[in-house]
Design a protein around this motif. Structure first.
Motif, PDB file in Angstrom:
ATOM      1  N   UNK A   1       0.809  -1.217   0.000  1.00 30.76           N
ATOM      2  CA  UNK A   1       0.000   0.000   0.000  1.00 30.76           C
ATOM      3  C   UNK A   1       0.845   1.271   0.000  1.00 30.76           C
ATOM      4  N   UNK A   2       2.168   1.113   0.016  1.00 29.16           N
ATOM      5  CA  UNK A   2       3.032   2.291  -0.037  1.00 29.16           C
ATOM      6  C   UNK A   2       2.874   2.962  -1.398  1.00 29.16           C
ATOM      7  N   UNK A   3       2.862   4.266  -1.392  1.00 29.00           N
ATOM      8  CA  UNK A   3       2.560   4.987  -2.633  1.00 29.00           C
ATOM      9  C   UNK A   3       3.789   5.610  -3.269  1.00 29.00           C
ATOM     10  N   UNK A   4       3.728   5.695  -4.589  1.00 27.17           N
ATOM     11  CA  UNK A   4       4.738   6.382  -5.392  1.00 27.17           C
ATOM     12  C   UNK A   4       4.046   7.555  -6.082  1.00 27.17           C
ATOM     13  N   UNK A   5       4.751   8.680  -6.129  1.00 30.80           N
ATOM     14  CA  UNK A   5       4.173   9.894  -6.721  1.00 30.80           C
ATOM     15  C   UNK A   5       5.125  10.502  -7.724  1.00 30.80           C
ATOM     16  N   UNK A   6       4.604  10.778  -8.927  1.00 30.98           N
ATOM     17  CA  UNK A   6       5.375  11.560  -9.888  1.00 30.98           C
ATOM     18  C   UNK A   6       4.748  12.942  -9.988  1.00 30.98           C
ATOM     19  N   UNK A   7       5.563  13.884 -10.406  1.00 31.60           N
ATOM     20  CA  UNK A   7       5.105  15.233 -10.678  1.00 31.60           C
ATOM     21  C   UNK A   7       5.313  15.533 -12.155  1.00 31.60           C
ATOM     22  N   UNK A   8       4.415  16.303 -12.719  1.00 36.07           N
ATOM     23  CA  UNK A   8       4.648  16.886 -14.030  1.00 36.07           C
ATOM     24  C   UNK A   8       4.042  18.276 -14.011  1.00 36.07           C
ATOM     25  N   UNK A   9       4.370  19.082 -14.998  1.00 33.93           N
ATOM     26  CA  UNK A   9       3.904  20.474 -15.015  1.00 33.93           C
ATOM     27  C   UNK A   9       2.839  20.670 -16.078  1.00 33.93           C
ATOM     28  N   UNK A  10       1.814  21.425 -15.727  1.00 33.16           N
ATOM     29  CA  UNK A  10       0.715  21.728 -16.637  1.00 33.16           C
ATOM     30  C   UNK A  10       0.798  23.196 -17.044  1.00 33.16           C
ATOM     31  N   UNK A  11       0.684  23.446 -18.337  1.00 27.39           N
ATOM     32  CA  UNK A  11       0.657  24.815 -18.843  1.00 27.39           C
ATOM     33  C   UNK A  11      -0.710  25.429 -18.535  1.00 27.39           C
ATOM     34  N   UNK A  12      -0.710  26.540 -17.816  1.00 29.72           N
ATOM     35  CA  UNK A  12      -1.967  27.167 -17.389  1.00 29.72           C
ATOM     36  C   UNK A  12      -2.501  28.201 -18.374  1.00 29.72           C
ATOM     37  N   UNK A  13      -1.760  28.522 -19.410  1.00 29.07           N
ATOM     38  CA  UNK A  13      -2.104  29.669 -20.258  1.00 29.07           C
ATOM     39  C   UNK A  13      -3.518  29.594 -20.817  1.00 29.07           C
TER      40      UNK A  13
END
Length: 447
Positions: free
Chosen positions: A297-309
């Motif tokens: 149940x241990x979690x892995x998290x990735x991040x990515x960036x979203x363009x807000x324009x």
């Protein structure tokens, strides 16, 4: 067939520096301080890039260097903050840019290599490229603030050259950097107009008053730093380690097969992008390249960036020169990463990216205002796909190749176009043992 780039061997490009100076705007600009949004505040680190050009008989290297310097002086009038310096507002504890025309770095250099000698290394970011985009001007005294941005033009024996750009991320995001380079190129033409008018108003992404946090934001770590006098911004940095660097290539055939594998029969109309399948694979490889033995149940998290324009109302101008992006986190259990289907993983990424509505973005900015935190995840997967730096038209021609330059951050990988076959390449930096496991997992996926 997937391929892994050779280990880069050209760590020393035999660079000789001929000029190192500071360039200021060609016209007087008003002295002012520029407000920085909450996402600007936490991106206080340099992003170096390299842009390569083949020989143009009509534009010898010396002429290009002169034109580039003049163009830089002109473009710094509308982009005066680029020639400024960071300062801490002691009343608010926030960073600001002091538009004091202290200058942008400008370096003229040469290499003993030719582009032909570098061969395939030209299309794979390697360790030597760090010499093509200096971050500091060594000739400045210790009591002089280093520039927030530095340009370096380096000639090669063949007559080709590279333009390196090292910029503090606070100043520009990827799309902002593309617009800046387009405007810089336009000023290299005689009496050329700006391609786009930069939008420098960073209050457009200011937090609301009072803040209204209406979503959970697990992709950020709450630091709850003090506010006001005597406080300072959070620092987004990482431990410096000895890292191995690799370029993992995905051919058009690889990508096509991955998209077929990712297709979810319950949602046939879902858009499966190249970035989504590349990010899913990088996530799986990274999750199991580090420490062995994760709980179910241990979690892995990735991040990515979203363009807000295009996601905020009114829309931000495409030429918005601040950071018009926002990190978003995607999480699942290690058990799901190991035993779940690839299509399920891509679906997780797709659904999470769809969550980035205007209200979610505003809530995130307000959360950062309240908690003064930092992006928090195991791995940031950043996309250069679609930025189009190679589309920028200079008097001497378009770049034949553009790429990020390797740095010390093992928690970030870069996904970008592979100039050799219209596929994509992923630049990964990891400690040696982790890289061995990452590579094995990468190849295992395609067996």
């Amino acid at each position: 067939m997937t391929s892994l780039s050779p280990i880069p061997t050209y760590e020393d490009l035999k660079i000789k520096i001929h000029e190192s100076s500071l360039v200021s705007p060609s016209q007087k600009t008003p002295r002012k301080s520029i407000y920085l949004s909450n996402i600007d505040q936490i991106l206080n680190y340099n992003i170096p890039t390299a842009h390569f050009f083949k020989r143009n008989p009509d534009f010898p290297y010396e002429n290009v260097a002169k034109k580039l310097k003049i163009a830089l002086q002109k473009v710094l009038v509308p982009y005066d903050f680029m020639a400024g310096r960071l300062e801490l507002n002691i009343q608010t504890g926030r960073l600001e840019v002091d538009c004091n025309v202290a200058g942008v770095g400008f370096v003229v250099a040469s290499s003993e290599f030719s582009l032909e000698e570098m061969g395939d290394f030209l299309v794979h970011p390697n360790l030597g490229y760090r010499q093509l985009a200096v971050e500091k001007l060594e000739n400045l005294g210790h009591d002089v603030d280093q520039p927030l941005c530095a340009f370096q033009i380096t000639s090669f024996k063949c007559g080709g050259f590279a333009i390196g750009m090292s910029t503090n991320h606070i100043l520009l995001d990827g799309m902002g950097a593309k617009a800046f380079m387009e405007n810089l190129a336009s000023q290299a033409f005689d009496d050329g107009p700006l391609v786009v008018v930069p939008c420098n108003d960073r209050h457009l992404l200011a937090a609301r008053f009072p803040p209204q946090v209406v979503f959970p934001h697990h992709e950020y770590l709450a630091l709850n730093l003090l506010t006001g006098e005597g406080s300072g911004p959070p620092v987004y940095d990482c431990e410096r380690e000895i890292l191995n660097f690799r370029i993992f290539k995905l051919s058009p055939t690889n990508i096509s097969n991955m998209k077929v594998k990712a297709k979810n029969t319950t949602n046939e109309k879902a858009k499966i992008s190249t970035f989504k399948v590349a990010a899913a694979l990088m996530w799986q490889c990274h999750a199991f390249s580090g420490d062995i033995g994760h709980g179910k149940e241990e979690k892995s998290t990735i991040l990515t960036s979203i363009n807000l324009r295009s996601r905020v109302i009114p829309n931000l101008a495409p030429s918005y020169s601040g950071n018009g992006v926002l990190p978003i986190g995607i999480s699942t259990t290690f058990e799901d990463l190991e035993k779940g289907s690839f299509s399920r993983l891509v679906e997780l990424i797709s659904n999470r990216l769809d969550d980035m509505t205007e209200e979610y973005a505003k809530s995130a900015f307000d959360w950062l205002e309240v908690h003064r935190g930092l992006p928090h995840g195991d791995y940031l997967i950043a996309s250069w796909i679609g930025l189009g730096f190679d589309e920028v038209e200079y008097p001497w021609g378009n770049p034949i190749y553009c790429c990020p330059v390797v740095n010390h951050r093992k928690d970030i990988c870069w996904v970008f176009r592979d100039a050799t076959d219209d596929g994509v390449a992923v630049m990964v930096a990891l400690p040696a043992e982790e890289m061995v496991r990452f590579e094995a997992l990468f190849y295992e996926f395609f067996r």
